[in-house]
Design a protein around this motif. Structure first.
Motif, PDB file in Angstrom:
ATOM      1  N   MET A   1      59.837  32.099  48.919  1.00  0.00           N
ATOM      2  CA  MET A   1      58.497  32.504  49.335  1.00  0.00           C
ATOM      3  C   MET A   1      57.787  33.256  48.213  1.00  0.00           C
ATOM      4  O   MET A   1      56.636  32.991  47.937  1.00  0.00           O
ATOM      5  N   PHE A   2      58.491  34.209  47.577  1.00  0.00           N
ATOM      6  CA  PHE A   2      57.884  34.975  46.486  1.00  0.00           C
ATOM      7  C   PHE A   2      57.497  34.063  45.327  1.00  0.00           C
ATOM      8  O   PHE A   2      56.429  34.209  44.750  1.00  0.00           O
ATOM      9  N   LEU A   3      58.381  33.110  45.012  1.00  0.00           N
ATOM     10  CA  LEU A   3      58.086  32.180  43.919  1.00  0.00           C
ATOM     11  C   LEU A   3      56.919  31.260  44.264  1.00  0.00           C
ATOM     12  O   LEU A   3      56.156  30.873  43.377  1.00  0.00           O
ATOM     13  N   ASP A   4      56.778  30.905  45.536  1.00  0.00           N
ATOM     14  CA  ASP A   4      55.629  30.102  45.957  1.00  0.00           C
ATOM     15  C   ASP A   4      54.326  30.859  45.725  1.00  0.00           C
ATOM     16  O   ASP A   4      53.350  30.295  45.229  1.00  0.00           O
ATOM     17  N   ILE A   5      54.314  32.123  46.076  1.00  0.00           N
ATOM     18  CA  ILE A   5      53.105  32.944  45.898  1.00  0.00           C
ATOM     19  C   ILE A   5      52.817  33.157  44.422  1.00  0.00           C
ATOM     20  O   ILE A   5      51.663  33.038  43.980  1.00  0.00           O
ATOM     21  N   LEU A   6      53.855  33.441  43.640  1.00  0.00           N
ATOM     22  CA  LEU A   6      53.668  33.620  42.197  1.00  0.00           C
ATOM     23  C   LEU A   6      53.176  32.332  41.550  1.00  0.00           C
ATOM     24  O   LEU A   6      52.262  32.355  40.719  1.00  0.00           O
ATOM     25  N   GLY A   7      53.743  31.215  41.954  1.00  0.00           N
ATOM     26  CA  GLY A   7      53.288  29.918  41.450  1.00  0.00           C
ATOM     27  C   GLY A   7      51.851  29.634  41.830  1.00  0.00           C
ATOM     28  O   GLY A   7      51.081  29.091  41.023  1.00  0.00           O
ATOM     29  N   LEU A   8      51.469  29.994  43.037  1.00  0.00           N
ATOM     30  CA  LEU A   8      50.092  29.795  43.489  1.00  0.00           C
ATOM     31  C   LEU A   8      49.132  30.642  42.663  1.00  0.00           C
ATOM     32  O   LEU A   8      48.045  30.182  42.303  1.00  0.00           O
ATOM     33  N   ILE A   9      49.523  31.853  42.322  1.00  0.00           N
ATOM     34  CA  ILE A   9      48.668  32.716  41.504  1.00  0.00           C
ATOM     35  C   ILE A   9      48.503  32.130  40.102  1.00  0.00           C
ATOM     36  O   ILE A   9      47.385  32.061  39.576  1.00  0.00           O
ATOM     37  N   VAL A  10      49.603  31.676  39.516  1.00  0.00           N
ATOM     38  CA  VAL A  10      49.534  31.106  38.161  1.00  0.00           C
ATOM     39  C   VAL A  10      48.699  29.832  38.154  1.00  0.00           C
ATOM     40  O   VAL A  10      47.803  29.662  37.316  1.00  0.00           O
ATOM     41  N   ILE A  11      48.968  28.922  39.081  1.00  0.00           N
ATOM     42  CA  ILE A  11      48.212  27.676  39.113  1.00  0.00           C
ATOM     43  C   ILE A  11      46.759  27.936  39.500  1.00  0.00           C
ATOM     44  O   ILE A  11      45.854  27.259  39.029  1.00  0.00           O
ATOM     45  N   GLY A  12      46.519  28.949  40.329  1.00  0.00           N
ATOM     46  CA  GLY A  12      45.142  29.314  40.677  1.00  0.00           C
ATOM     47  C   GLY A  12      44.368  29.799  39.478  1.00  0.00           C
ATOM     48  O   GLY A  12      43.185  29.475  39.308  1.00  0.00           O
ATOM     49  N   LEU A  13      45.012  30.563  38.619  1.00  0.00           N
ATOM     50  CA  LEU A  13      44.354  31.022  37.395  1.00  0.00           C
ATOM     51  C   LEU A  13      44.043  29.849  36.471  1.00  0.00           C
ATOM     52  O   LEU A  13      42.955  29.766  35.906  1.00  0.00           O
ATOM     53  N   VAL A  14      44.973  28.921  36.361  1.00  0.00           N
ATOM     54  CA  VAL A  14      44.757  27.734  35.530  1.00  0.00           C
ATOM     55  C   VAL A  14      43.623  26.890  36.100  1.00  0.00           C
ATOM     56  O   VAL A  14      42.727  26.443  35.372  1.00  0.00           O
ATOM     57  N   ILE A  15      43.639  26.671  37.401  1.00  0.00           N
ATOM     58  CA  ILE A  15      42.603  25.849  38.042  1.00  0.00           C
ATOM     59  C   ILE A  15      41.237  26.520  37.946  1.00  0.00           C
ATOM     60  O   ILE A  15      40.233  25.867  37.661  1.00  0.00           O
ATOM     61  N   GLY A  16      41.184  27.825  38.168  1.00  0.00           N
ATOM     62  CA  GLY A  16      39.917  28.547  38.034  1.00  0.00           C
ATOM     63  C   GLY A  16      39.379  28.485  36.616  1.00  0.00           C
ATOM     64  O   GLY A  16      38.176  28.280  36.400  1.00  0.00           O
ATOM     65  N   ALA A  17      40.263  28.643  35.629  1.00  0.00           N
ATOM     66  CA  ALA A  17      39.829  28.563  34.224  1.00  0.00           C
ATOM     67  C   ALA A  17      39.347  27.156  33.878  1.00  0.00           C
ATOM     68  O   ALA A  17      38.333  26.995  33.190  1.00  0.00           O
ATOM     69  N   LEU A  18      40.057  26.136  34.374  1.00  0.00           N
ATOM     70  CA  LEU A  18      39.617  24.756  34.146  1.00  0.00           C
ATOM     71  C   LEU A  18      38.250  24.495  34.764  1.00  0.00           C
ATOM     72  O   LEU A  18      37.395  23.842  34.152  1.00  0.00           O
ATOM     73  N   ALA A  19      38.051  24.990  35.961  1.00  0.00           N
ATOM     74  CA  ALA A  19      36.757  24.804  36.635  1.00  0.00           C
ATOM     75  C   ALA A  19      35.640  25.455  35.825  1.00  0.00           C
ATOM     76  O   ALA A  19      34.568  24.880  35.666  1.00  0.00           O
ATOM     77  N   ARG A  20      35.904  26.648  35.283  1.00  0.00           N
ATOM     78  CA  ARG A  20      34.883  27.319  34.472  1.00  0.00           C
ATOM     79  C   ARG A  20      34.624  26.581  33.169  1.00  0.00           C
ATOM     80  O   ARG A  20      33.505  26.556  32.688  1.00  0.00           O
ATOM     81  N   LEU A  21      35.659  25.974  32.581  1.00  0.00           N
ATOM     82  CA  LEU A  21      35.472  25.208  31.353  1.00  0.00           C
ATOM     83  C   LEU A  21      34.696  23.920  31.594  1.00  0.00           C
ATOM     84  O   LEU A  21      33.890  23.507  30.759  1.00  0.00           O
ATOM     85  N   ILE A  22      34.946  23.274  32.726  1.00  0.00           N
ATOM     86  CA  ILE A  22      34.275  22.014  33.050  1.00  0.00           C
ATOM     87  C   ILE A  22      32.820  22.253  33.435  1.00  0.00           C
ATOM     88  O   ILE A  22      31.935  21.460  33.084  1.00  0.00           O
ATOM     89  N   LEU A  23      32.554  23.329  34.146  1.00  0.00           N
ATOM     90  CA  LEU A  23      31.210  23.634  34.627  1.00  0.00           C
ATOM     91  C   LEU A  23      30.290  23.940  33.444  1.00  0.00           C
ATOM     92  O   LEU A  23      30.632  24.759  32.598  1.00  0.00           O
ATOM     93  N   PRO A  24      29.147  23.276  33.357  1.00  0.00           N
ATOM     94  CA  PRO A  24      28.255  23.545  32.226  1.00  0.00           C
ATOM     95  C   PRO A  24      27.595  24.921  32.340  1.00  0.00           C
ATOM     96  O   PRO A  24      27.416  25.451  33.434  1.00  0.00           O
ATOM     97  N   GLY A  25      27.266  25.487  31.208  1.00  0.00           N
ATOM     98  CA  GLY A  25      26.594  26.785  31.184  1.00  0.00           C
ATOM     99  C   GLY A  25      27.589  27.926  31.221  1.00  0.00           C
ATOM    100  O   GLY A  25      28.791  27.741  31.355  1.00  0.00           O
ATOM    101  N   LYS A  26      27.041  29.124  31.091  1.00  0.00           N
ATOM    102  CA  LYS A  26      27.873  30.322  31.090  1.00  0.00           C
ATOM    103  C   LYS A  26      27.876  30.928  32.489  1.00  0.00           C
ATOM    104  O   LYS A  26      26.832  31.124  33.097  1.00  0.00           O
ATOM    105  N   GLN A  27      29.063  31.242  32.970  1.00  0.00           N
ATOM    106  CA  GLN A  27      29.189  31.902  34.266  1.00  0.00           C
ATOM    107  C   GLN A  27      29.604  33.348  34.011  1.00  0.00           C
ATOM    108  O   GLN A  27      30.560  33.593  33.293  1.00  0.00           O
TER     109      GLN A  27
END
Length: 92
Positions: A1-27
């Motif tokens: 369970m702890f590893l699932d949550i930690l994995g979700l946090i890491v992948i969430g950071l990666v996904i959020g960063a990817l979304a910001r890179l793909i989105l045009p303009g500065k956020q």
């Protein structure tokens, strides 16, 4: 369970960063907001992928990852749009 949550946090950071890179303009979004929106995107993408029968919500697969990035794009775009609107000064 702890590893699932930690994995979700890491992948969430990666996904959020990817979304910001793909989105045009500065956020003007903090790293915490990027993390939260990425985690929400990961949960939404994983949930939709599990509904389509590609695996568990915490299972990393291609369809879930793509759906998570798309969900995060929508969330980051909406957040940046509302945050940017509220920070602008109104001229009379």
């Amino acid at each position: 369970m702890f590893l699932d949550i930690l994995g979700l946090i890491v992948i969430g950071l990666v996904i959020g960063a990817l979304a910001r890179l793909i989105l045009p303009g500065k956020q003007n979004i903090s790293i915490v907001a990027t993390l939260v929106l990425g985690v929400l995107g990961a949960l939404i993408g994983g949930f939709i992928a599990s509904l389509l029968g590609t695996g568990d919500i915490f299972e990393l697969n291609v369809l879930g990852f793509v759906l998570a990035v798309v969900a995060a794009l929508v969330l980051v775009g909406g957040y940046a749009g509302t945050a940017g609107r509220s920070s602008r000064s109104v001229r009379h």
